[in-house]
Design a protein around this motif. Structure first.
Motif, PDB file in Angstrom:
ATOM      1  N   ALA A 316       0.805  -1.219   0.000  1.00  0.00           N
ATOM      2  CA  ALA A 316       0.000   0.000   0.000  1.00  0.00           C
ATOM      3  C   ALA A 316       0.839   1.270   0.000  1.00  0.00           C
ATOM      4  CB  ALA A 316      -0.929   0.005   1.213  1.00  0.00           C
ATOM      5  N   LEU A 317       2.024   1.236   0.610  1.00  0.00           N
ATOM      6  CA  LEU A 317       2.828   2.447   0.723  1.00  0.00           C
ATOM      7  C   LEU A 317       3.938   2.465  -0.322  1.00  0.00           C
ATOM      8  CD1 LEU A 317       2.999   2.615   4.627  1.00  0.00           C
ATOM      9  CD2 LEU A 317       1.414   3.779   3.079  1.00  0.00           C
ATOM     10  N   ALA A 318       4.910   1.565  -0.197  1.00  0.00           N
ATOM     11  CA  ALA A 318       6.002   1.532  -1.178  1.00  0.00           C
ATOM     12  C   ALA A 318       5.503   1.123  -2.558  1.00  0.00           C
ATOM     13  CB  ALA A 318       7.096   0.575  -0.706  1.00  0.00           C
ATOM     14  N   GLY A 319       4.501   0.246  -2.617  1.00  0.00           N
ATOM     15  CA  GLY A 319       3.990  -0.213  -3.907  1.00  0.00           C
ATOM     16  C   GLY A 319       3.423   0.903  -4.750  1.00  0.00           C
ATOM     17  N   TRP A 320       2.834   1.901  -4.112  1.00  0.00           N
ATOM     18  CA  TRP A 320       2.291   3.052  -4.833  1.00  0.00           C
ATOM     19  C   TRP A 320       3.399   3.729  -5.648  1.00  0.00           C
ATOM     20  CZ3 TRP A 320      -2.664   5.588  -3.322  1.00  0.00           C
ATOM     21  CH2 TRP A 320      -2.925   6.725  -4.077  1.00  0.00           C
ATOM     22  N   ASP A 321       4.567   3.909  -4.992  1.00  0.00           N
ATOM     23  CA  ASP A 321       5.699   4.563  -5.664  1.00  0.00           C
ATOM     24  C   ASP A 321       6.386   3.627  -6.653  1.00  0.00           C
ATOM     25  OD1 ASP A 321       5.273   6.861  -4.124  1.00  0.00           O
ATOM     26  OD2 ASP A 321       6.541   6.095  -2.499  1.00  0.00           O
ATOM     27  N   ARG A 322       6.521   2.359  -6.284  1.00  0.00           N
ATOM     28  CA  ARG A 322       7.303   1.435  -7.093  1.00  0.00           C
ATOM     29  C   ARG A 322       6.563   0.972  -8.346  1.00  0.00           C
ATOM     30  NH1 ARG A 322      11.549  -1.013  -4.817  1.00  0.00           N
ATOM     31  NH2 ARG A 322      11.128  -2.904  -6.004  1.00  0.00           N
ATOM     32  N   LEU A 323       5.257   0.748  -8.220  1.00  0.00           N
ATOM     33  CA  LEU A 323       4.496   0.165  -9.326  1.00  0.00           C
ATOM     34  C   LEU A 323       3.540   1.144  -9.987  1.00  0.00           C
ATOM     35  CD1 LEU A 323       3.632  -3.275  -7.677  1.00  0.00           C
ATOM     36  CD2 LEU A 323       5.440  -2.800  -9.340  1.00  0.00           C
ATOM     37  N   GLY A 324       3.172   2.189  -9.276  1.00  0.00           N
ATOM     38  CA  GLY A 324       2.290   3.202  -9.853  1.00  0.00           C
ATOM     39  C   GLY A 324       0.914   2.656 -10.202  1.00  0.00           C
ATOM     40  N   TRP A 325       0.294   3.305 -11.178  1.00  0.00           N
ATOM     41  CA  TRP A 325      -1.032   2.927 -11.658  1.00  0.00           C
ATOM     42  C   TRP A 325      -0.940   2.711 -13.158  1.00  0.00           C
ATOM     43  CZ3 TRP A 325      -4.819   2.439  -7.980  1.00  0.00           C
ATOM     44  CH2 TRP A 325      -4.553   3.014  -6.741  1.00  0.00           C
ATOM     45  N   ARG A 326      -1.216   1.519 -13.592  1.00  0.00           N
ATOM     46  CA  ARG A 326      -1.125   1.207 -15.032  1.00  0.00           C
ATOM     47  C   ARG A 326      -2.046   0.039 -15.348  1.00  0.00           C
ATOM     48  NH1 ARG A 326       5.099  -0.448 -15.438  1.00  0.00           N
ATOM     49  NH2 ARG A 326       5.212   1.429 -14.193  1.00  0.00           N
ATOM     50  N   GLY A 327      -2.280  -0.153 -16.632  1.00  0.00           N
ATOM     51  CA  GLY A 327      -3.136  -1.244 -17.058  1.00  0.00           C
ATOM     52  C   GLY A 327      -4.552  -0.788 -17.343  1.00  0.00           C
ATOM     53  N   ARG A 328      -5.421  -1.757 -17.564  1.00  0.00           N
ATOM     54  CA  ARG A 328      -6.814  -1.466 -17.882  1.00  0.00           C
ATOM     55  C   ARG A 328      -7.616  -1.219 -16.606  1.00  0.00           C
ATOM     56  NH1 ARG A 328      -8.059  -6.462 -21.827  1.00  0.00           N
ATOM     57  NH2 ARG A 328      -7.059  -7.521 -20.067  1.00  0.00           N
ATOM     58  N   LEU A 329      -8.899  -1.008 -16.763  1.00  0.00           N
ATOM     59  CA  LEU A 329      -9.761  -0.642 -15.652  1.00  0.00           C
ATOM     60  C   LEU A 329      -9.711  -1.678 -14.524  1.00  0.00           C
ATOM     61  CD1 LEU A 329     -11.872   1.254 -14.449  1.00  0.00           C
ATOM     62  CD2 LEU A 329     -13.639  -0.029 -15.703  1.00  0.00           C
ATOM     63  N   GLY A 330      -9.749  -2.964 -14.892  1.00  0.00           N
ATOM     64  CA  GLY A 330      -9.708  -4.004 -13.874  1.00  0.00           C
ATOM     65  C   GLY A 330      -8.426  -3.945 -13.053  1.00  0.00           C
ATOM     66  N   GLU A 331      -7.317  -3.644 -13.708  1.00  0.00           N
ATOM     67  CA  GLU A 331      -6.037  -3.539 -13.005  1.00  0.00           C
ATOM     68  C   GLU A 331      -6.042  -2.354 -12.046  1.00  0.00           C
ATOM     69  OE1 GLU A 331      -2.595  -4.999 -11.866  1.00  0.00           O
ATOM     70  OE2 GLU A 331      -3.434  -5.841 -13.718  1.00  0.00           O
ATOM     71  N   TYR A 332      -6.552  -1.205 -12.510  1.00  0.00           N
ATOM     72  CA  TYR A 332      -6.649  -0.031 -11.646  1.00  0.00           C
ATOM     73  C   TYR A 332      -7.495  -0.342 -10.411  1.00  0.00           C
ATOM     74  CZ  TYR A 332      -4.446   3.594 -14.516  1.00  0.00           C
ATOM     75  OH  TYR A 332      -3.539   4.378 -15.197  1.00  0.00           O
ATOM     76  N   TRP A 333      -8.611  -1.002 -10.642  1.00  0.00           N
ATOM     77  CA  TRP A 333      -9.541  -1.310  -9.545  1.00  0.00           C
ATOM     78  C   TRP A 333      -8.875  -2.196  -8.504  1.00  0.00           C
ATOM     79  CZ3 TRP A 333     -13.952  -5.407  -9.935  1.00  0.00           C
ATOM     80  CH2 TRP A 333     -14.694  -5.389  -8.755  1.00  0.00           C
ATOM     81  N   MET A 334      -8.192  -3.245  -8.946  1.00  0.00           N
ATOM     82  CA  MET A 334      -7.580  -4.159  -8.001  1.00  0.00           C
ATOM     83  C   MET A 334      -6.398  -3.534  -7.266  1.00  0.00           C
ATOM     84  SD  MET A 334      -9.325  -6.795  -7.678  1.00  0.00           S
ATOM     85  CE  MET A 334     -10.914  -7.156  -8.434  1.00  0.00           C
ATOM     86  N   ARG A 335      -5.648  -2.669  -7.943  1.00  0.00           N
ATOM     87  CA  ARG A 335      -4.564  -1.988  -7.243  1.00  0.00           C
ATOM     88  C   ARG A 335      -5.121  -1.031  -6.192  1.00  0.00           C
ATOM     89  NH1 ARG A 335       0.689  -1.082 -11.135  1.00  0.00           N
ATOM     90  NH2 ARG A 335       0.476  -3.031 -12.309  1.00  0.00           N
ATOM     91  N   MET A 336      -6.249  -0.421  -6.494  1.00  0.00           N
ATOM     92  CA  MET A 336      -6.898   0.429  -5.512  1.00  0.00           C
ATOM     93  C   MET A 336      -7.293  -0.390  -4.283  1.00  0.00           C
ATOM     94  SD  MET A 336     -10.554   2.361  -5.701  1.00  0.00           S
ATOM     95  CE  MET A 336     -11.349   0.764  -5.507  1.00  0.00           C
TER      96      MET A 336
END
Length: 455
Positions: A316-336
């Motif tokens: 939740a913390l380092a992953g936000w910086d390391r992996l960012g937000w990318r991919g299709r809608l389903g990917e965005y939703w699951m990362r959220m």
């Protein structure tokens, strides 16, 4: 304004803040539930009427397509690693594989425990550094050892399987990976925590969470086209996929500065356009039990908080910086959903504090004090809606836990939600403190126990 009125006002504001958050999160969870049951009913009504359900026992066929490499990183694991290696050798049987076991130069006890198992299928690998570093750093040493072994054998491994030193592997695991690894870059099997009779509340809450996440969450994740995050155990990465990851990072496929290298691995493969799969498959026809890895999870409050802090900090913390937000809608939703832990802890803290203040005000009112709890119509409606959502959530937790562990554990899962909430709040506090200090990541592992078995 009196003290009672001030307390009522604060409680109302906290309750409204928490209620809005719980409402939004509950809607999010409800969508996952709807997708899961829709998919399940559709497959039952269509696919399984035309085709028999697959089972892992049918995969036990001899193939000559290559061998498997199993990575087992170990720091301070002398208490369990000998038993784990012997049990794994017995359960895997005569398949073609090698167990690469990493230990540190300043950990002679683990070194001795690894070498106590004399078997040519075990390849001990010393990490030329003082531990603990990170699990990913140790895994990169195992990857280097794999390259050496491949060169000496003159053939490449088909896949790399990840396990921890306390894992109880399934005898049919290799057969499943061997049959399905050509279909995806990575395959994740379920993880089923074992019931700890001495820790029914803290250790038991892992059973509830994994029963639901590996029974429903990952199924929906794959259905919406999102990458499957790997659990670090019971997962296999195809050899060419691992090579692509290594090529991106100067020969080191695992992110050495990450606390959650396993989680990142699945998402990094998805970002390369490679398929990741979550596979729940019965061991035998008509059998309820699936092919999965089992093991004991932390049984103490300190151990559980430390482990969850590592997960929350890395995802939740380092992953936000390391992996960012990318991919299709389903990917965005699951990362959220992956990264909502700190916000969920904030809502929980606000809700529990509001409940505490209200309990004091109610007690004062019961003794005749002129106290107005200050719960307006809008908040009352929101609390009623959230109560209905909570009832549904409790039913889901009960159902998935009972399906895996039985009715009694299903009932215990309901009060264990409170235990899980407390652990989450404490873990977020610890993770935030570490993240804000900016210290170098280290392998903040917990003590492990290997389950008693009768192979």
């Amino acid at each position: 304004m009196s003290i009672a009125q001030l307390m009522a006002s604060i409680a109302g504001e906290l309750a409204l803040f928490a209620a809005v958050g719980f409402f939004l999160f509950s809607l999010d969870d409800l969508v996952v539930d709807i997708l899961y049951f829709t998919r399940r009913f559709w497959r039952t009504a269509t696919v399984y009427r035309q085709h028999e359900r697959a089972h892992a026992d049918s995969f036990k066929t001899t193939r000559d397509d290559g061998w498997m490499a199993v990575f087992i990183p170990a720091w301070d694991e002398s208490a369990v690693i000998t038993k784990m290696l012997r049990e794994t050798l017995a359960r895997y049987g005569r398949a073609d594989y090698r167990l690469f076991v990493g230990y540190y130069r300043n950990d002679p006890a683990t070194c001795a425990a690894v070498h106590a198992v004399d078997d040519e299928r075990i390849i001990p690998v010393e990490v030329d550094a003082d531990g603990p570093t990170t699990k990913a750093h140790c895994l990169n040493y195992l990857h280097d050892a794999l390259i050496v072994e491949e060169t000496e054998r003159g053939s490449s491994a088909r896949a790399i399987i990840l396990h921890d030193a306390e894992d109880l592997v399934h005898p049919l695991e290799l057969a499943v990976f061997d049959r399905l690894i050509d279909r995806a870059a990575a395959i994740q099997l379920p993880v089923i925590p074992l019931i700890d009779r001495e820790s029914p509340w803290i250790g038991g809450h892992y059973c509830d969470e994994f029963a639901e996440s590996h029974g429903k969450e990952l199924v929906v994740r794959e259905a919406v086209g999102a990458s499957i995050p790997l659990a670090g155990v019971a997962c296999a990465i195809r050899r060419d996929a691992m090579a692509r990851l290594a090529a991106q990072h100067e020969g080191t496929p695992f992110s050495g500065d990450s606390q959650t290298e396993d989680y990142e691995l699945g998402l990094r493969l998805g970002a390369l356009g490679m398929k990741t799969m979550f596979v729940r498959i019965p061991a035998l026809p008509g059998e309820h039990q699936v092919v999965a890895t089992q093991g004991h999870f932390p049984s103490t409050l300190d151990g559980a908080v430390r482990q969850k802090a590592r997960w929350i900090g890395g995802i939740a913390l380092a992953g936000w910086d390391r992996l960012g937000w990318r991919g299709r809608l389903g990917e965005y939703w699951m990362r959220m959903r992956d990264r909502r832990g700190p916000l969920a802890a904030l809502f929980l803290a606000a809700g529990y504090l509001a409940a505490l203040l209200w309990s004091q005000l109610w007690l004062a009112k019961s003794f005749g004090a002129p106290v107005d709890l200050g719960v307006g119509p809008a908040l009352q409606l929101l609390l009623l809606i959230n109560a209905a959502f909570l009832t549904w959530r409790l039913a889901m937790r009960f159902g998935f836990t009972a399906a895996t562990y039985g009715i009694w554990q299903g009932f215990l899962s309901i009060p264990r939600i409170v235990i899980g909430n407390i652990i989450t709040m404490l873990a977020v506090k610890r993770a935030l403190g570490f993240h804000l200090r900016g210290g170098a990541p280290r392998w903040d592992k917990t003590a492990h126990v290997f389950p008693e078995t009768s192979t």
